[in-house]
Design a protein around this motif. Structure first.
Motif, PDB file in Angstrom:
ATOM      1  N   ARG A   1      58.216 -32.776  10.226  1.00  0.00           N
ATOM      2  CA  ARG A   1      58.707 -34.003  10.026  1.00  0.00           C
ATOM      3  C   ARG A   1      60.381 -34.354   9.602  1.00  0.00           C
ATOM      4  N   LYS A   2      60.967 -32.752  10.523  1.00  0.00           N
ATOM      5  CA  LYS A   2      62.822 -32.893  10.481  1.00  0.00           C
ATOM      6  C   LYS A   2      62.511 -33.020  11.693  1.00  0.00           C
ATOM      7  N   SER A   3      64.011 -34.230  11.610  1.00  0.00           N
ATOM      8  CA  SER A   3      64.619 -34.059  13.547  1.00  0.00           C
ATOM      9  C   SER A   3      65.007 -33.363  14.295  1.00  0.00           C
ATOM     10  N   ILE A   4      64.315 -32.627  15.311  1.00  0.00           N
ATOM     11  CA  ILE A   4      65.733 -31.281  15.926  1.00  0.00           C
ATOM     12  C   ILE A   4      66.049 -32.092  17.069  1.00  0.00           C
ATOM     13  N   GLY A   5      67.772 -32.389  17.227  1.00  0.00           N
ATOM     14  CA  GLY A   5      68.756 -32.971  18.384  1.00  0.00           C
ATOM     15  C   GLY A   5      68.730 -31.911  19.130  1.00  0.00           C
TER      16      GLY A   5
ATOM     17  N   CYS B   1      61.308 -35.674  30.457  1.00  0.00           N
ATOM     18  CA  CYS B   1      61.725 -36.332  29.367  1.00  0.00           C
ATOM     19  C   CYS B   1      62.120 -35.740  28.335  1.00  0.00           C
ATOM     20  N   VAL B   2      62.073 -34.987  27.018  1.00  0.00           N
ATOM     21  CA  VAL B   2      62.163 -35.403  26.068  1.00  0.00           C
ATOM     22  C   VAL B   2      63.018 -35.278  24.910  1.00  0.00           C
ATOM     23  N   ARG B   3      62.201 -36.911  24.413  1.00  0.00           N
ATOM     24  CA  ARG B   3      62.782 -37.001  23.084  1.00  0.00           C
ATOM     25  C   ARG B   3      62.331 -37.476  21.658  1.00  0.00           C
ATOM     26  N   ASP B   4      63.607 -37.027  20.778  1.00  0.00           N
ATOM     27  CA  ASP B   4      62.575 -38.191  19.274  1.00  0.00           C
ATOM     28  C   ASP B   4      61.739 -36.515  19.098  1.00  0.00           C
ATOM     29  N   LEU B   5      62.468 -35.403  18.778  1.00  0.00           N
ATOM     30  CA  LEU B   5      61.460 -34.395  18.396  1.00  0.00           C
ATOM     31  C   LEU B   5      61.559 -34.118  17.011  1.00  0.00           C
ATOM     32  N   LYS B   6      60.559 -33.662  16.161  1.00  0.00           N
ATOM     33  CA  LYS B   6      60.604 -33.683  15.038  1.00  0.00           C
ATOM     34  C   LYS B   6      59.269 -32.726  14.797  1.00  0.00           C
ATOM     35  N   ILE B   7      59.862 -31.434  13.924  1.00  0.00           N
ATOM     36  CA  ILE B   7      59.302 -30.441  13.818  1.00  0.00           C
ATOM     37  C   ILE B   7      58.647 -30.733  12.494  1.00  0.00           C
TER      38      ILE B   7
ATOM     39  N   ARG C   1      50.039 -25.154   7.707  1.00  0.00           N
ATOM     40  CA  ARG C   1      50.965 -26.269   8.501  1.00  0.00           C
ATOM     41  C   ARG C   1      51.301 -26.365   9.776  1.00  0.00           C
ATOM     42  N   SER C   2      50.918 -27.741  10.318  1.00  0.00           N
ATOM     43  CA  SER C   2      51.811 -27.752  11.636  1.00  0.00           C
ATOM     44  C   SER C   2      52.006 -29.389  11.927  1.00  0.00           C
ATOM     45  N   ASN C   3      53.148 -29.842  12.005  1.00  0.00           N
ATOM     46  CA  ASN C   3      53.432 -30.825  12.318  1.00  0.00           C
ATOM     47  C   ASN C   3      54.565 -31.264  13.845  1.00  0.00           C
ATOM     48  N   ILE C   4      53.933 -32.129  14.037  1.00  0.00           N
ATOM     49  CA  ILE C   4      54.934 -31.958  15.696  1.00  0.00           C
ATOM     50  C   ILE C   4      54.815 -33.251  16.107  1.00  0.00           C
ATOM     51  N   GLU C   5      55.765 -33.988  16.857  1.00  0.00           N
ATOM     52  CA  GLU C   5      55.629 -35.491  17.122  1.00  0.00           C
ATOM     53  C   GLU C   5      57.499 -35.253  18.039  1.00  0.00           C
ATOM     54  N   LEU C   6      56.894 -35.702  18.890  1.00  0.00           N
ATOM     55  CA  LEU C   6      57.753 -36.323  19.901  1.00  0.00           C
ATOM     56  C   LEU C   6      57.923 -37.121  21.191  1.00  0.00           C
ATOM     57  N   SER C   7      58.840 -37.723  21.748  1.00  0.00           N
ATOM     58  CA  SER C   7      58.007 -38.579  23.193  1.00  0.00           C
ATOM     59  C   SER C   7      58.459 -37.700  24.125  1.00  0.00           C
ATOM     60  N   PHE C   8      57.870 -37.814  25.409  1.00  0.00           N
ATOM     61  CA  PHE C   8      58.064 -37.192  26.778  1.00  0.00           C
ATOM     62  C   PHE C   8      58.113 -38.625  27.414  1.00  0.00           C
ATOM     63  N   ARG C   9      58.229 -38.050  28.289  1.00  0.00           N
ATOM     64  CA  ARG C   9      57.837 -38.879  30.027  1.00  0.00           C
ATOM     65  C   ARG C   9      58.246 -37.274  31.089  1.00  0.00           C
ATOM     66  N   THR C  10      57.130 -37.650  31.999  1.00  0.00           N
ATOM     67  CA  THR C  10      57.390 -36.530  32.696  1.00  0.00           C
ATOM     68  C   THR C  10      56.924 -37.241  34.366  1.00  0.00           C
ATOM     69  N   PHE C  11      56.864 -36.385  35.309  1.00  0.00           N
ATOM     70  CA  PHE C  11      57.171 -36.450  36.671  1.00  0.00           C
ATOM     71  C   PHE C  11      56.510 -35.998  37.239  1.00  0.00           C
ATOM     72  N   ASN C  12      55.613 -35.204  36.556  1.00  0.00           N
ATOM     73  CA  ASN C  12      54.981 -34.321  37.152  1.00  0.00           C
ATOM     74  C   ASN C  12      53.180 -33.712  36.900  1.00  0.00           C
ATOM     75  N   LYS C  13      51.890 -33.838  37.462  1.00  0.00           N
ATOM     76  CA  LYS C  13      51.413 -33.416  36.611  1.00  0.00           C
ATOM     77  C   LYS C  13      50.750 -32.173  36.062  1.00  0.00           C
ATOM     78  N   GLU C  14      51.721 -31.572  36.218  1.00  0.00           N
ATOM     79  CA  GLU C  14      51.844 -30.364  34.706  1.00  0.00           C
ATOM     80  C   GLU C  14      53.066 -29.952  34.616  1.00  0.00           C
ATOM     81  N   GLY C  15      53.530 -29.182  33.427  1.00  0.00           N
ATOM     82  CA  GLY C  15      55.089 -28.889  32.829  1.00  0.00           C
ATOM     83  C   GLY C  15      54.226 -28.186  31.134  1.00  0.00           C
ATOM     84  N   LEU C  16      55.394 -27.452  31.254  1.00  0.00           N
ATOM     85  CA  LEU C  16      54.650 -26.613  29.603  1.00  0.00           C
ATOM     86  C   LEU C  16      55.984 -27.172  28.707  1.00  0.00           C
TER      87      LEU C  16
END
Length: 170
Positions: A139-143, A131-137, A5-20
């Motif tokens: 279901r565990k929040s990762i600062g 930017c990346v924030r609110d990362l959960k892997i 199983r994989s479960n990943i949640e995050l919020s992001f904003r990007t200023f470019n149409k390409e990026g990891l």
């Protein structure tokens, strides 16, 4: 089980149409199982390979540059599901009969020290400008602050999102 199983949640904003956004892999080189989440051509792409070739899930609509987006990726065995914001989920299935994602080592957020060697996995050779924030892997929040979160081993080229040059005008 984290292999099936994989479960990943995050919020992001990007200023470019390409990026990891995120990369985790089985080996140091470019062989073996992996999971990547990237912005490619303005769309979110999730790629995962359980050993029989990569599966690629592409968001149905492009993300809006400079705005925050919520991403959810879930996988059970070969079946994957990607959802951006409140759009309809995109579903896909890994090739072959393998059901396990065998990964060891570090998870990379926003870039990789050898982007020129990981572009085939990630679908892009660029690190995230955003930017990346609110990362959960699992279901565990990762600062994401080095020295505060024990799981963060190192950070390079990371600044607070509000002080990022690209945030001007957004």
């Amino acid at each position: 089980n984290s292999v099936t199983r994989s479960n990943i949640e995050l919020s992001f904003r990007t200023f470019n149409k390409e990026g990891l956004l995120l990369l985790v892999k089985q080996r140091m080189g470019s062989k073996g199982d992996f999971l990547s989440i990237s912005i490619v051509g303005g769309h979110v792409e999730v790629r995962y390979d359980l050993g029989s070739g990569p599966s690629v899930l592409v968001s149905s609509s492009a993300v809006t540059l400079g705005y925050w987006h919520k991403l959810v990726f879930r996988r059970y065995h070969q079946d994957g599901m990607l959802q951006i914001d409140k759009s309809d989920p995109v579903q896909g299935k890994a090739r072959g009969r393998n059901k396990s994602l065998n990964i060891r080592g570090s998870t990379y957020i926003g870039g990789h020290p050898y982007m020129n060697r990981t572009g085939d996995m990630a679908g892009t050779y660029k690190g995230l400008q955003g930017c990346v924030r609110d990362l959960k892997i699992r279901r565990k929040s990762i600062g994401l602050v080095e020295g505060v979160e024990p799981l963060v081993e190192a950070a390079a080229g990371v600044v607070s999102c509000s002080s990022h040059l690209c945030s001007e005008g957004y």
